[in-house]
Design a protein around this motif. Structure first.
Motif, mmCIF file in Angstrom:
data_model
loop_
_atom_site.group_PDB
_atom_site.id
_atom_site.type_symbol
_atom_site.label_atom_id
_atom_site.label_comp_id
_atom_site.label_asym_id
_atom_site.label_seq_id
_atom_site.Cartn_x
_atom_site.Cartn_y
_atom_site.Cartn_z
ATOM 1 N N GLU A 166 0.834 -1.207 0.000
ATOM 2 C CA GLU A 166 0.000 0.000 0.000
ATOM 3 C C GLU A 166 0.866 1.253 0.000
ATOM 4 O O GLU A 166 0.555 2.239 -0.674
ATOM 5 C CB GLU A 166 -0.924 -0.008 1.221
ATOM 6 C CG GLU A 166 -1.742 1.255 1.423
ATOM 7 C CD GLU A 166 -2.765 1.491 0.322
ATOM 8 O OE1 GLU A 166 -3.292 2.608 0.254
ATOM 9 O OE2 GLU A 166 -3.032 0.547 -0.448
ATOM 10 N N ILE A 167 1.965 1.220 0.738
ATOM 11 C CA ILE A 167 2.883 2.366 0.753
ATOM 12 C C ILE A 167 3.491 2.573 -0.629
ATOM 13 O O ILE A 167 3.584 3.705 -1.111
ATOM 14 C CB ILE A 167 3.975 2.154 1.817
ATOM 15 C CG1 ILE A 167 3.342 2.101 3.221
ATOM 16 C CG2 ILE A 167 5.022 3.256 1.744
ATOM 17 C CD1 ILE A 167 4.323 1.794 4.320
ATOM 18 N N GLU A 168 3.878 1.473 -1.285
ATOM 19 C CA GLU A 168 4.440 1.590 -2.633
ATOM 20 C C GLU A 168 3.392 2.095 -3.620
ATOM 21 O O GLU A 168 3.703 2.877 -4.529
ATOM 22 C CB GLU A 168 4.973 0.234 -3.087
ATOM 23 C CG GLU A 168 5.599 0.260 -4.481
ATOM 24 C CD GLU A 168 6.151 -1.082 -4.913
ATOM 25 O OE1 GLU A 168 6.689 -1.172 -6.030
ATOM 26 O OE2 GLU A 168 6.053 -2.044 -4.119
ATOM 27 N N ARG A 169 2.156 1.664 -3.442
ATOM 28 C CA ARG A 169 1.090 2.114 -4.350
ATOM 29 C C ARG A 169 0.881 3.620 -4.268
ATOM 30 O O ARG A 169 0.646 4.281 -5.283
ATOM 31 C CB ARG A 169 -0.220 1.392 -4.004
ATOM 32 C CG ARG A 169 -1.353 1.660 -4.986
ATOM 33 C CD ARG A 169 -2.650 1.049 -4.505
ATOM 34 N NE ARG A 169 -3.196 1.808 -3.397
ATOM 35 C CZ ARG A 169 -3.947 2.914 -3.547
ATOM 36 N NH1 ARG A 169 -4.203 3.388 -4.740
ATOM 37 N NH2 ARG A 169 -4.424 3.531 -2.489
ATOM 38 N N VAL A 208 6.070 8.220 6.779
ATOM 39 C CA VAL A 208 7.159 7.431 6.192
ATOM 40 C C VAL A 208 7.854 8.225 5.092
ATOM 41 O O VAL A 208 9.090 8.281 5.037
ATOM 42 C CB VAL A 208 6.616 6.095 5.654
ATOM 43 C CG1 VAL A 208 7.698 5.349 4.865
ATOM 44 C CG2 VAL A 208 6.103 5.223 6.793
ATOM 45 N N ALA A 209 7.078 8.857 4.225
ATOM 46 C CA ALA A 209 7.666 9.622 3.121
ATOM 47 C C ALA A 209 8.475 10.801 3.637
ATOM 48 O O ALA A 209 9.546 11.120 3.097
ATOM 49 C CB ALA A 209 6.554 10.112 2.194
ATOM 50 N N ARG A 210 7.997 11.445 4.691
ATOM 51 C CA ARG A 210 8.685 12.629 5.217
ATOM 52 C C ARG A 210 10.070 12.274 5.739
ATOM 53 O O ARG A 210 11.046 12.997 5.477
ATOM 54 C CB ARG A 210 7.827 13.241 6.333
ATOM 55 C CG ARG A 210 8.410 14.447 7.009
ATOM 56 C CD ARG A 210 7.403 15.051 7.963
ATOM 57 N NE ARG A 210 7.039 14.132 9.016
ATOM 58 C CZ ARG A 210 7.714 13.996 10.162
ATOM 59 N NH1 ARG A 210 8.815 14.725 10.355
ATOM 60 N NH2 ARG A 210 7.316 13.161 11.100
ATOM 61 N N VAL A 211 10.166 11.155 6.464
ATOM 62 C CA VAL A 211 11.450 10.761 7.027
ATOM 63 C C VAL A 211 12.323 10.067 5.982
ATOM 64 O O VAL A 211 13.544 10.255 5.942
ATOM 65 C CB VAL A 211 11.239 9.849 8.251
ATOM 66 C CG1 VAL A 211 12.574 9.387 8.824
ATOM 67 C CG2 VAL A 211 10.439 10.584 9.325
ATOM 68 N N TYR A 212 11.709 9.271 5.135
ATOM 69 C CA TYR A 212 12.460 8.578 4.080
ATOM 70 C C TYR A 212 13.146 9.578 3.156
ATOM 71 O O TYR A 212 14.270 9.369 2.705
ATOM 72 C CB TYR A 212 11.519 7.674 3.298
ATOM 73 C CG TYR A 212 12.179 6.886 2.196
ATOM 74 C CD1 TYR A 212 12.951 5.764 2.479
ATOM 75 C CD2 TYR A 212 12.022 7.263 0.865
ATOM 76 C CE1 TYR A 212 13.547 5.031 1.457
ATOM 77 C CE2 TYR A 212 12.624 6.535 -0.158
ATOM 78 C CZ TYR A 212 13.382 5.430 0.147
ATOM 79 O OH TYR A 212 13.989 4.714 -0.865
ATOM 80 N N LEU A 217 3.167 5.944 -2.915
ATOM 81 C CA LEU A 217 4.380 6.747 -3.102
ATOM 82 C C LEU A 217 5.068 6.481 -4.437
ATOM 83 O O LEU A 217 5.864 7.307 -4.894
ATOM 84 C CB LEU A 217 5.369 6.490 -1.962
ATOM 85 C CG LEU A 217 4.925 6.902 -0.566
ATOM 86 C CD1 LEU A 217 6.038 6.617 0.439
ATOM 87 C CD2 LEU A 217 4.539 8.368 -0.529
ATOM 88 N N GLY A 218 4.797 5.318 -5.033
ATOM 89 C CA GLY A 218 5.466 4.996 -6.288
ATOM 90 C C GLY A 218 6.887 4.523 -6.110
ATOM 91 O O GLY A 218 7.660 4.486 -7.068
ATOM 92 N N VAL A 219 7.285 4.157 -4.907
ATOM 93 C CA VAL A 219 8.627 3.661 -4.630
ATOM 94 C C VAL A 219 8.517 2.556 -3.587
ATOM 95 O O VAL A 219 7.696 2.623 -2.673
ATOM 96 C CB VAL A 219 9.555 4.790 -4.125
ATOM 97 C CG1 VAL A 219 9.033 5.395 -2.836
ATOM 98 C CG2 VAL A 219 10.971 4.287 -3.948
ATOM 99 N N GLU A 270 9.647 10.891 -9.632
ATOM 100 C CA GLU A 270 8.450 11.444 -10.260
ATOM 101 C C GLU A 270 7.915 10.419 -11.259
ATOM 102 O O GLU A 270 8.585 10.082 -12.234
ATOM 103 C CB GLU A 270 8.768 12.762 -10.971
ATOM 104 C CG GLU A 270 9.230 13.870 -10.036
ATOM 105 C CD GLU A 270 9.526 15.150 -10.779
ATOM 106 O OE1 GLU A 270 9.336 15.163 -12.011
ATOM 107 O OE2 GLU A 270 9.939 16.123 -10.136
ATOM 108 N N THR A 271 6.731 9.922 -11.006
ATOM 109 C CA THR A 271 6.126 8.918 -11.879
ATOM 110 C C THR A 271 4.672 9.275 -12.137
ATOM 111 O O THR A 271 4.042 9.996 -11.356
ATOM 112 C CB THR A 271 6.187 7.520 -11.233
ATOM 113 O OG1 THR A 271 5.509 7.557 -9.973
ATOM 114 C CG2 THR A 271 7.629 7.072 -11.024
ATOM 115 N N LEU A 272 4.155 8.755 -13.251
ATOM 116 C CA LEU A 272 2.742 8.926 -13.562
ATOM 117 C C LEU A 272 1.923 7.880 -12.811
ATOM 118 O O LEU A 272 2.442 6.844 -12.385
ATOM 119 C CB LEU A 272 2.510 8.788 -15.076
ATOM 120 C CG LEU A 272 3.176 9.845 -15.951
ATOM 121 C CD1 LEU A 272 2.938 9.527 -17.423
ATOM 122 C CD2 LEU A 272 2.660 11.230 -15.615
#
Length: 216
Positions: A95-98, A158-162, A100-102, A169-171
């Motif tokens: 779900e996090i990858e979905r 997670v994104a803020r600290v990562y 954030l795209g990473v 940048e992805t579509l």
């Protein structure tokens, strides 16, 4: 705010220390009604978790023991009723990858959340992107929601600290769902168009509570 009969003086021997928590909505209403702002009301009107009261009392008692060489009585008396349940959010690395795209490894997600004082329990294989991470928000994080909102909050942490700069940048890879039409709004816009073509103009006036207002 307070009085001489309750203050600490040189002859004071016994001190009863209270750590209280109040309903922040009630605090806001009282401050506004009485026009009596204070530092305490400023803090509590923005929401303070009741669980922080015990931590504050324990810390204050330790400082009083160190500074006064006094003796602290054993135990605390807790009269809190209706203690709120801790906010727990279930989320997976997939779900996090979905969102954030990473791809961020599960162990890295757990490390980040624990560094932010979240409690973490993992169900499943750590190498499985569908393993469930149950993140329990600490008492001081009243901004963490539950359900869908809670998952978005966890992803944001997670994104803020990562590091945003590490997220490419992805579509969007998913197909957007078809929009659900708002029939009432569409009919309202159609009526506006008909009236405008008939030569009418729309006027937006002040609300009723501002009709008698005078310029200052």
């Amino acid at each position: 705010m307070g009085g001489a009969e309750s203050e600490v003086a040189e002859r004071t021997v016994n001190v009863l220390l209270e750590g209280a928590a109040w309903d922040f909505i009630n605090v806001r209403r009282t401050v506004k009604a009485q026009s009596l702002p204070s530092e305490a009301s400023y803090r509590f009107s923005r929401g303070v978790h009741p669980g922080l009261a015990e931590k504050g009392v324990v810390r204050a008692l330790e400082l009083m023991r160190q500074w006064t060489d006094g003796t602290v009585a054993r135990g605390l008396v807790d009269k809190l009723s209706g203690r709120p349940e801790p906010v727990a959010v279930d989320i997976t690395p997939a779900e996090i990858e979905r969102q954030l795209g990473v791809s961020i490894p599960l162990d890295e997600v757990v490390r980040i959340l624990r560094a932010l004082k979240f409690g973490c329990e993992v169900s499943g294989d750590h190498a499985d992107p569908q393993a469930v991470i149950r993140a329990t928000a600490p008492d001081h994080r009243l901004d963490i929601g539950s359900g869908v909102i809670g998952r978005a909050d966890i992803v944001e942490e997670v994104a803020r600290v990562y590091g945003y700069e590490r997220i490419p940048e992805t579509l969007l890879a998913e197909v957007l769902p078809p929009p659900h039409p708002n029939r009432d709004l569409e009919r309202e816009e159609q009526v506006r168009d008909v009236l405008a073509r008939a030569g009418l103009q729309e006027v937006v006036t002040y609300s009723s509570r501002h009709r008698n207002a005078r310029p200052g």
